[in-house]
Write a protein that holds these residues in place. Structure first.
Motif, PDB file in Angstrom:
ATOM      1  N   GLY A 190     -21.850  22.019 -29.632  1.00  0.00           N
ATOM      2  CA  GLY A 190     -21.150  20.769 -29.347  1.00  0.00           C
ATOM      3  C   GLY A 190     -21.889  19.526 -29.804  1.00  0.00           C
ATOM      4  N   ARG A 191     -21.630  18.433 -29.106  1.00  0.00           N
ATOM      5  CA  ARG A 191     -22.278  17.163 -29.394  1.00  0.00           C
ATOM      6  C   ARG A 191     -23.619  17.086 -28.682  1.00  0.00           C
ATOM      7  NH1 ARG A 191     -17.719  12.735 -28.212  1.00  0.00           N
ATOM      8  NH2 ARG A 191     -19.550  11.412 -28.060  1.00  0.00           N
ATOM      9  N   ASN A 192     -24.591  16.476 -29.324  1.00  0.00           N
ATOM     10  CA  ASN A 192     -25.926  16.369 -28.754  1.00  0.00           C
ATOM     11  C   ASN A 192     -25.904  15.399 -27.576  1.00  0.00           C
ATOM     12  OD1 ASN A 192     -28.693  15.973 -28.245  1.00  0.00           O
ATOM     13  ND2 ASN A 192     -29.195  16.352 -30.389  1.00  0.00           N
ATOM     14  N   LEU A 193     -26.275  15.887 -26.388  1.00  0.00           N
ATOM     15  CA  LEU A 193     -26.234  15.052 -25.190  1.00  0.00           C
ATOM     16  C   LEU A 193     -27.283  13.956 -25.210  1.00  0.00           C
ATOM     17  CD1 LEU A 193     -25.562  17.735 -22.416  1.00  0.00           C
ATOM     18  CD2 LEU A 193     -23.941  16.440 -23.803  1.00  0.00           C
ATOM     19  N   GLU A 194     -28.231  14.016 -26.147  1.00  0.00           N
ATOM     20  CA  GLU A 194     -29.203  12.934 -26.258  1.00  0.00           C
ATOM     21  C   GLU A 194     -28.554  11.644 -26.762  1.00  0.00           C
ATOM     22  OE1 GLU A 194     -32.507  14.070 -28.634  1.00  0.00           O
ATOM     23  OE2 GLU A 194     -33.090  15.766 -27.355  1.00  0.00           O
ATOM     24  N   ARG A 195     -27.356  11.752 -27.310  1.00  0.00           N
ATOM     25  CA  ARG A 195     -26.683  10.587 -27.887  1.00  0.00           C
ATOM     26  C   ARG A 195     -25.734   9.909 -26.913  1.00  0.00           C
ATOM     27  NH1 ARG A 195     -25.162  13.538 -33.632  1.00  0.00           N
ATOM     28  NH2 ARG A 195     -27.313  13.854 -34.352  1.00  0.00           N
ATOM     29  N   LEU A 196     -25.741  10.325 -25.660  1.00  0.00           N
ATOM     30  CA  LEU A 196     -24.867   9.700 -24.676  1.00  0.00           C
ATOM     31  C   LEU A 196     -25.276   8.250 -24.448  1.00  0.00           C
ATOM     32  CD1 LEU A 196     -24.593  12.528 -21.979  1.00  0.00           C
ATOM     33  CD2 LEU A 196     -22.973  11.982 -23.801  1.00  0.00           C
ATOM     34  N   GLY A 197     -24.297   7.388 -24.246  1.00  0.00           N
ATOM     35  CA  GLY A 197     -24.555   5.986 -23.948  1.00  0.00           C
ATOM     36  C   GLY A 197     -23.935   5.601 -22.629  1.00  0.00           C
ATOM     37  N   VAL A 198     -24.152   4.376 -22.236  1.00  0.00           N
ATOM     38  CA  VAL A 198     -23.525   3.878 -21.013  1.00  0.00           C
ATOM     39  C   VAL A 198     -22.011   3.920 -21.185  1.00  0.00           C
ATOM     40  CG1 VAL A 198     -23.247   1.888 -19.513  1.00  0.00           C
ATOM     41  CG2 VAL A 198     -25.501   2.435 -20.436  1.00  0.00           C
ATOM     42  N   GLY A 199     -21.330   4.499 -20.217  1.00  0.00           N
ATOM     43  CA  GLY A 199     -19.878   4.666 -20.287  1.00  0.00           C
ATOM     44  C   GLY A 199     -19.442   6.016 -20.795  1.00  0.00           C
ATOM     45  N   SER A 200     -20.371   6.787 -21.401  1.00  0.00           N
ATOM     46  CA  SER A 200     -20.017   8.136 -21.855  1.00  0.00           C
ATOM     47  C   SER A 200     -19.682   9.015 -20.651  1.00  0.00           C
ATOM     48  CB  SER A 200     -21.174   8.759 -22.641  1.00  0.00           C
ATOM     49  OG  SER A 200     -21.431   8.044 -23.815  1.00  0.00           O
ATOM     50  N   ARG A 201     -18.736   9.918 -20.844  1.00  0.00           N
ATOM     51  CA  ARG A 201     -18.323  10.837 -19.785  1.00  0.00           C
ATOM     52  C   ARG A 201     -18.669  12.266 -20.187  1.00  0.00           C
ATOM     53  NH1 ARG A 201     -13.253  11.247 -19.802  1.00  0.00           N
ATOM     54  NH2 ARG A 201     -12.971  10.149 -21.767  1.00  0.00           N
ATOM     55  N   VAL A 202     -19.213  12.998 -19.232  1.00  0.00           N
ATOM     56  CA  VAL A 202     -19.586  14.391 -19.460  1.00  0.00           C
ATOM     57  C   VAL A 202     -19.014  15.218 -18.324  1.00  0.00           C
ATOM     58  CG1 VAL A 202     -21.463  15.992 -19.972  1.00  0.00           C
ATOM     59  CG2 VAL A 202     -21.748  13.564 -20.448  1.00  0.00           C
ATOM     60  N   GLY A 203     -18.370  16.315 -18.663  1.00  0.00           N
ATOM     61  CA  GLY A 203     -17.784  17.174 -17.644  1.00  0.00           C
ATOM     62  C   GLY A 203     -18.107  18.633 -17.908  1.00  0.00           C
TER      63      GLY A 203
END
Length: 972
Positions: A770-783
């Motif tokens: 999938g997408r690299n979770l290191e690239r999450l920013g403020v407002g990103s949603r993870v489920g």
């Protein structure tokens, strides 16, 4: 080639085509007189012999079609005529090119000789830099991705991609047999197209210096011939027609100044239908043998209507033998040159007709249930039509306006009467006293609910803004918005409030009209984008900043789904339903359905920043009006101190409560806001948090990143564990037995994703997931979701990344590790309530009768039977994003192609998992077409995919079975 007449040869010697010499652009003033020969009026013009600037064209130098052409093309007439073989079986492989490059200012013109009424789409024309001798001809010219400029429909495509969506008002798909299409590359490198001799303007300013003319006999277009413009009388007639089209009334009264001319009396034109006759000096039209024939009774006005001029006829005689009756409308076609059809609704271009109680444009219904039914009129009744200065078309029945029926109708249209069926004779009525057209609601017979708008209703100054989507129309003093051409257009109808909403101010609309043609319906929300700064997209959920929308049951921010299963479903609302939206002072967005607050849809709307109400008249929803309830609300929601905190409405059709974090958590974690927010208050580790309860099958546990601490590296980690949080230690609070990070949680089986790695009990199972979770920013949603097939799926910003791990245990808890840069998260998902059977809310289909319940039982039995043959019992359905000719029904489990033979791609909404069998049943076949079903898989996310006309045109990550062949990325 026959020799050109002397008048033409002089023009050819000057390097100028005769059509160019007589071309009148719409911007030019019309000449007072038109020459009756090709000689110049003032003696210095076109027929004088001057020094030749280019050699005289010989037959060998004339433009012809090149001998090398598409596989289905047959050339004839000395290579001036091209015809596509097997036109009822094949729709493409009909490309032809000129035998040499075009010269500057040289006209390449063709005439459409033959069309078939089987396919969608039609002729395409343009230029290409490719030499026909070395070109491997494509199936259709728009597939060529270099050196090619084509006109297709009413748009321009460059190298296969659309560069101008609406180049001109004409559409090539609407042209008829006998129409002419031309093009020329000007000496300034601009490319111009011509329709029936009328210059459509600059299509592209920069055209390569060496280009060949190219024609694609696609779809309906079967046969064309190159026109060399040597026929003097045809050319003169066509140019006269051009001038009439530009100034319809001028050609009839050019001897007198326009300002002093007396209005000419409206008559019927002598050119009429085969079974019609004109009597009483052009005032009366009749079908003499009305009991023998029911059609071929079309009659037109002798001149074009002026703006605001009413054309009205009285029905003199009727017969009771046939069904149907009189039809009335307007057309852009000049009656002198129109080959009249058997009935006017068969004409596919430039025509608007009222028939029965509907309105049709070019043979397609655009309004249902419009006005009084013409089929119920009697002898003595009158019907009329008028085109207003603003381009709206209005119809009248017995002197009463029926409201606007069409918009953007061009000037210079001729009135049309079709003496069809029961209507046998009609006479033009002079001195019509018609009341002025006010601003009524287009639904003339709509009965208003008590909260429906009226012209004097309410004290609020909120209206719809004058800026809106291209298919939207604002009427009723800015209080009503509707989508015209609702049967042929489903989007481009966004409307926005005329000013920003105040805190606690309700903006409420009522749905007044819907159609059952499309899937999806109204979408509503707010945006911080000013109307003047908004480039209106096809649909509002395409906007990727400062916009919050409710679509169906999904709350969307900036085009991404924030939350599913909100307390109301806009797609389930019908005519008469009221929708309201309001921002509180705290920054929460609330929706109201029929006056009932549905709870906070989302929070965090920027306080102090202006937001505008926005409505998208999408799909089934056609018309809305602002209600009297719009304005400030005198309730607790208007103030920040008492704003409601509930996450789900009391009257939600899907009962549920927000997820919570378990009180057992890492020692550096503090839980806030009743367990829905977790904050790591120190360090970079010891940030484990758990769900309070086990996750049910298909239940999504989702959080939003609220704070980042950039001084740390790493990523958020999340997964599923068989460890019950309460088993970790005595009491509440941080458990002494919790490890500092998720990979070290190994007392019970744990599956987790970190960055883009999948681990089980700390051991690496998979990389590049999938997408690299290191690239999450403020407002990103993870489920995270545990699926019914025992797989674990991760969702990032609402997009399913696919199965991360398989063989997941039945009883698992969600677990997150606020590790490294991710400092705080907030829960944005909810869980269903387990209610006793008697207290559960009614099914959405419970009011539709016992038949639906019986159908559901049959379906459930069918599903149970399927499960016995090894199908995983997952509730599969088709995705809402699909081909434009698809209509979904039966809970999105049935897909029907409602038009044409293509644009029928549908995708299963859930990704496939190993060993999962997906089957479809063929319910209906149309033996009119060849070929059949195409079945396969794609790996690109389909939610935002722009589907091509056929599945085999998917060029990325697609494997398909078609007939006996297997295709990968479009290649067999």
């Amino acid at each position: 080639e026959p020799l050109a007449p002397p008048e033409d040869s002089a023009l050819l010697e000057q390097g100028t085509s005769v059509d160019e010499a007589f071309m009148v652009s719409p911007a030019q003033a019309r000449p007072e007189t038109f020459p009756n020969s090709l000689d110049s009026h003032n003696g210095d013009g076109l027929a004088s012999s001057g020094p030749a600037t280019s050699p005289i064209l010989t037959s060998n130098d004339a433009l012809l079609f090149h001998e090398k052409c598409g596989t289905l093309i047959k050339l004839s007439n000395n290579n001036k005529t091209a015809e596509r073989r097997r036109p009822l079986d094949e729709f493409n492989n009909g490309v032809v090119m000129t035998n040499r490059p075009l010269r500057d200012n040289e006209m390449f013109e063709i005439r459409i000789d033959k069309l078939v009424d089987k396919w969608s789409g039609s002729i395409e024309i343009g230029v290409t830099t490719h030499n026909p001798n070395s070109l491997e001809y494509p199936a259709t010219m728009t597939n060529l991705q270099s050196g090619t400029i084509m006109m297709s429909g009413c748009g321009i495509l460059t190298n296969g991609k659309g560069t101008r969506r609406e180049y001109c008002e004409f559409s090539l798909d609407e042209l008829q047999e006998g129409d002419h299409i031309g093009l020329t590359r000007k000496s300034n490198s601009a490319l111009h197209f011509f329709i029936n001799g009328i210059d459509q303007g600059v299509a592209t300013p920069l055209t390569p210096p060496v280009v060949y003319g190219v024609v694609d006999l696609y779809g309906m277009a079967v046969k064309v011939t190159i026109v060399h413009n040597n026929n003097h009388s045809d050319r003169l007639r066509r140019n006269n027609a051009i001038l009439r089209a530009l100034s319809p009334e001028g050609a009839l009264r050019r001897a007198a100044p326009a300002a002093q001319a007396e209005p000419e009396r409206l008559l019927f034109h002598p050119n009429c239908g085969q079974k019609a006759a004109i009597t009483h000096e052009g005032r009366t039209a009749l079908r003499p043998h009305a009991t023998d024939d029911f059609n071929h009774g079309v009659v037109l006005s002798s001149r074009a209507l002026r703006d605001g001029e009413v054309f009205q006829v009285r029905i003199d005689k009727m017969v009771d033998k046939w069904a149907g009756s009189i039809e009335i409308g307007v057309t852009t076609h000049n009656p002198a040159y129109l080959q009249l059809p058997s009935t006017m609704t068969n004409l596919r271009s430039g025509t608007w007709m009222m028939t029965g109680n509907g309105v049709m444009h070019n043979g397609t219904t655009i309004l249902d249930e419009y006005g009084h039914n013409l089929d119920r009129l009697k002898a003595g009744d009158t019907v009329g039509v008028v085109r207003r200065e603003d381009g709206t078309l209005h119809f009248f029945v017995n002197g009463m306006t029926q409201g606007p029926a069409a918009w953007n109708v061009p000037p210079g249209v001729y009135a049309v009467v079709d003496l069809y069926g029961q209507a046998a004779q009609a006479t033009i009525v002079d001195d019509v006293e018609v009341p002025p057209v006010s601003e009524p609601l287009p639904e003339g017979n709509n009965q208003m609910s008590p909260s429906s708008p009226s012209s004097a209703a309410g004290g609020s100054d909120l209206r719809f803004h004058q800026l809106h989507g291209s298919n939207a129309v604002i009427t009723n003093g800015g209080r009503t918005a509707l989508r015209h051409n609702c049967r042929s257009e489903f989007n481009d109808a966004i409307v926005i409030s005329n000013r920003a909403l105040r805190d606690g101010e309700l903006f409420e609309i009522v749905i007044q009209k819907m159609v059952d043609r499309w899937s999806g319906s109204i979408e509503a929300g707010v945006t911080a984008i000013r109307p003047e700064d908004l480039e209106f997209p096809n649909t509002m959920t395409d906007i990727d900043y400062d916009t919050w929308m409710l679509s169906g049951t999904a709350i969307m921010q900036d085009g991404n789904t924030m939350r599913n299963n909100y307390g109301c479903d806009l797609d389930a609302l019908g005519t008469g339903a009221r929708i309201g939206m309001m921002r509180t002072a705290k920054g929460d967005l609330h929706y109201f359905i029929n006056g009932q607050d549905q709870g906070a849809a989302c929070s965090g709307l920027p306080p102090g920043k202006e937001v505008y109400a926005v409505v998208d008249l999408y799909g089934q929803c056609v018309q809305v009006s602002i209600t009297n309830a719009t304005g400030p609300m005198d309730n607790s929601l208007a103030t920040s101190n008492t704003a409601t905190e509930k996450s789900f409405p009391l009257h939600s059709p899907v009962a549920g409560v927000a997820h919570r974090f378990h009180s057992m958590c890492g020692k550096n974690v503090t839980l806030e806001e009743d367990g829905t927010r977790a904050v790591r208050v120190a360090g970079y580790a010891h940030g484990l948090v758990f769900s309070t309860k086990e996750l049910k099958a298909e239940e999504v546990f989702e959080v939003k990143v609220e704070e980042l601490d950039e001084k740390w590296a790493g990523s958020l980690r999340l997964g599923l564990t068989t460890l019950a949080p309460e088993d970790m230690g005595p009491g509440a609070g941080s458990g002494p037995g919790l490890p500092p990070s998720l990979p070290e949680l190994r007392t019970k089986t744990t599956w987790m994703v970190s960055s883009c790695e999948v681990r089980r009990d700390g051991h690496l199972q998979r990389m590049n997931y999938g997408r690299n979770l290191e690239r999450l920013g403020v407002g990103s949603r993870v489920g995270i979701r545990r699926c019914a097939d025992d797989t674990m799926h991760i969702l990032v910003d609402g997009e399913d990344m696919g199965p991360a791990a398989a063989g997941i245990a039945k009883n698992v808890w969600a677990v997150l590790d606020l590790y490294g840069p991710v400092r705080s998260v907030a829960i944005v998902s909810s869980t269903r309530l387990e209610e006793p059977e008697g207290t559960q809310p009614p099914s959405p289909s419970s009011d539709t009768g016992s038949e639906v319940e019986e159908d559901d039982e049959v379906e459930e039995q069918g599903l149970r039977g399927q499960n016995q043959v090894g199908i995983v019992p997952t509730a599969l359905e088709f995705l809402e994003n699909h081909g434009k000719n698809i209509l979904l029904s039966n809970g999105n489990r049935t897909a029907t192609r409602v038009a044409s033979y293509n644009q029928g791609i549908v995708v299963i909404s859930q990704p496939l998992v190993p060993h999962m069998l997906v089957q479809v049943r063929i319910d209906f076949l149309n033996r009119q077409w060849t070929s059949s079903l195409v079945l396969g898989v794609i790996t690109c996310p389909p939610e935002r995919l722009n589907f091509p006309a056929s599945a085999c045109a998917l060029k990325r990550a697609a494997w398909l079975l078609r007939g006996r062949g297997v295709f990968h990325n479009g290649l067999k």
